[in-house]
Write a protein that holds these residues in place. Structure first.
Motif, short mmCIF file in Angstrom:
data_model
loop_
_atom_site.label_atom_id
_atom_site.label_comp_id
_atom_site.label_asym_id
_atom_site.label_seq_id
_atom_site.Cartn_x
_atom_site.Cartn_y
_atom_site.Cartn_z
N SER A 268 0.81 -1.21 0.00
CA SER A 268 0.00 0.00 0.00
C SER A 268 0.85 1.27 0.00
CB SER A 268 -0.93 0.00 1.22
OG SER A 268 -1.75 1.13 1.23
N PHE A 269 2.06 1.19 0.58
CA PHE A 269 2.93 2.36 0.58
C PHE A 269 3.25 2.78 -0.86
CE2 PHE A 269 6.99 4.54 0.59
CZ PHE A 269 6.85 5.44 1.63
N VAL A 270 3.64 1.81 -1.68
CA VAL A 270 3.95 2.11 -3.08
C VAL A 270 2.71 2.57 -3.83
CG1 VAL A 270 4.89 1.15 -5.22
CG2 VAL A 270 5.81 0.41 -3.01
N TRP A 271 1.57 1.88 -3.55
CA TRP A 271 0.31 2.25 -4.21
C TRP A 271 -0.11 3.67 -3.84
CZ3 TRP A 271 -3.31 1.51 -7.75
CH2 TRP A 271 -4.58 2.06 -7.54
N THR A 272 0.02 4.02 -2.55
CA THR A 272 -0.40 5.35 -2.10
C THR A 272 0.48 6.44 -2.70
OG1 THR A 272 -1.17 4.37 -0.02
CG2 THR A 272 -0.89 6.75 -0.06
N ALA A 273 1.78 6.16 -2.82
CA ALA A 273 2.66 7.14 -3.45
C ALA A 273 2.25 7.37 -4.90
CB ALA A 273 4.11 6.67 -3.37
N TYR A 274 1.89 6.28 -5.58
CA TYR A 274 1.43 6.40 -6.97
C TYR A 274 0.10 7.17 -7.04
CZ TYR A 274 -0.85 5.00 -11.32
OH TYR A 274 -1.53 5.01 -12.52
N LEU A 275 -0.83 6.84 -6.14
CA LEU A 275 -2.13 7.51 -6.13
C LEU A 275 -1.97 9.00 -5.82
CD1 LEU A 275 -5.22 6.96 -6.35
CD2 LEU A 275 -5.24 6.73 -3.86
N SER A 276 -1.05 9.31 -4.91
CA SER A 276 -0.79 10.71 -4.58
C SER A 276 -0.24 11.45 -5.78
CB SER A 276 0.19 10.81 -3.41
OG SER A 276 0.60 12.13 -3.19
N PHE A 277 0.62 10.78 -6.55
CA PHE A 277 1.24 11.42 -7.70
C PHE A 277 0.22 11.70 -8.81
CE2 PHE A 277 3.51 10.84 -11.83
CZ PHE A 277 4.24 12.01 -11.79
N VAL A 278 -0.68 10.72 -9.07
CA VAL A 278 -1.60 10.89 -10.21
C VAL A 278 -2.94 11.52 -9.81
CG1 VAL A 278 -0.57 8.96 -11.46
CG2 VAL A 278 -2.51 8.53 -9.95
N ARG A 279 -3.33 11.43 -8.50
CA ARG A 279 -4.63 11.92 -8.12
C ARG A 279 -4.60 12.86 -6.89
NH1 ARG A 279 -5.74 10.35 -12.53
NH2 ARG A 279 -6.82 8.41 -13.04
N GLY A 280 -3.41 13.09 -6.32
CA GLY A 280 -3.34 13.82 -5.06
C GLY A 280 -3.51 15.32 -5.16
N SER A 281 -3.00 15.93 -6.27
CA SER A 281 -3.08 17.38 -6.33
C SER A 281 -4.49 17.89 -6.58
CB SER A 281 -2.17 17.95 -7.40
OG SER A 281 -1.70 17.07 -8.26
N LYS A 282 -4.65 19.14 -6.23
CA LYS A 282 -5.97 19.76 -6.32
C LYS A 282 -6.41 19.85 -7.77
CE LYS A 282 -8.51 23.82 -4.71
NZ LYS A 282 -8.42 25.08 -3.97
#
Length: 271
Positions: free
Chosen positions: A257-271
């Protein structure tokens, strides 16, 4: 007068000799048998042969072993395994919150190459809150407590050696069912929850309906790509996570999940 005194002394010596003879004389057999049947002898026998009883009322004596058995194993030294066994829910909450926050920082500082002074802390808060509420509390509840009820043999299956697991047909069937259910929850609950959390943190309004509306709209907009990513990452990950012992199920999952969350933050995290 002298004759009287000698007679008195002789009588005294005779009585003393008779008394000494009476004391030194061994007891007859019938006297010994009579003594062994006496109440004093029976009381002495009971005192010597009876085992000492534990102090306290019987209910307390019966409750003591069960209380000792129910107590969690002591956490000795710095053993992470002992802590995870004794406090699995607390362990999962701590890991989930720190992991998601750290994964977002990795995405911002390493992947996006932002200096620490430019880190978007609102965005980081999205992941910390989401990690604590969803990954730490809800995920533990359904992946451990609910799955144990739906699949009663799950604990026995996960406790086996790997070679035994590969020949356990019922256990492998339950493993496949858990994987299908989890992927369905990730697509149908995890993703919309994430988008609603994100909408709430970035929104300037306290209107909950606005958060939900914005979050669900973004969820449907990214549906195809997000579902594809979840299937290709979490199907193989779930096979491993649902095979390890229960107390390690979510800690192992957090590694992926750590790797997945970093990826999700990169593609979907910004406003």
């Amino acid at each position: 007068g002298l004759l009287s005194l000698s007679r008195i002394g002789a009588c005294a010596r005779l009585r003393g000799a008779q008394h000494a003879h009476a004391v030194a004389r061994p007891c007859r057999g019938d006297q010994v048998a009579q003594w062994t049947r006496s109440p004093a002898a029976q009381q002495l026998r009971r005192a010597l042969c009876t085992k000492p009883q534990a102090s306290g009322p019987p209910s307390a004596q019966k409750a003591a072993p069960s209380a000792a058995a129910a107590a969690p194993p002591p956490v000795g030294g710095l053993s992470y395994g002992a802590f995870a066994r004794a406090y699995p829910n607390t362990n999962n909450l701590i890991i989930a919150t720190l992991k998601t926050g750290a994964a977002d920082l990795v995405a911002q500082c390493v992947i996006e190459k932002k200096p620490l002074s430019e880190v978007d802390w609102q965005r980081n808060m999205v992941f910390c809150l989401f990690g604590c509420v969803y990954l730490g509390a809800f995920q533990y509840w359904y992946q451990v407590n609910i799955f144990k009820r739906l699949f009663p043999g799950v604990e026995a299956f996960t406790s086996q050696p790997w070679a035994a697991k590969l020949t356990d047909v019922k256990g492998l069937s339950n493993l496949a069912s858990q994987t299908v259910i989890d992927v369905g929850v990730l697509i149908g609950v995890y993703l919309p929850t994430f988008y609603v959390f994100k909408a709430g943190v970035f929104s300037s309004s306290w209107d909950l309906t606005e958060w939900v509306g914005t979050g669900v709209s973004n969820y449907w907009k990214n549906w195809n790509k997000d579902c594809f990513d979840i299937v290709r990452v979490w199907v193989p990950a779930d096979v491993i996570c649902f095979s390890v012992p229960l107390y390690l199920r979510l800690p192992v999952r957090h590694i992926v999940s750590f790797v997945w969350t970093a990826y999700l933050s990169f593609v979907r995290g910004s406003k």
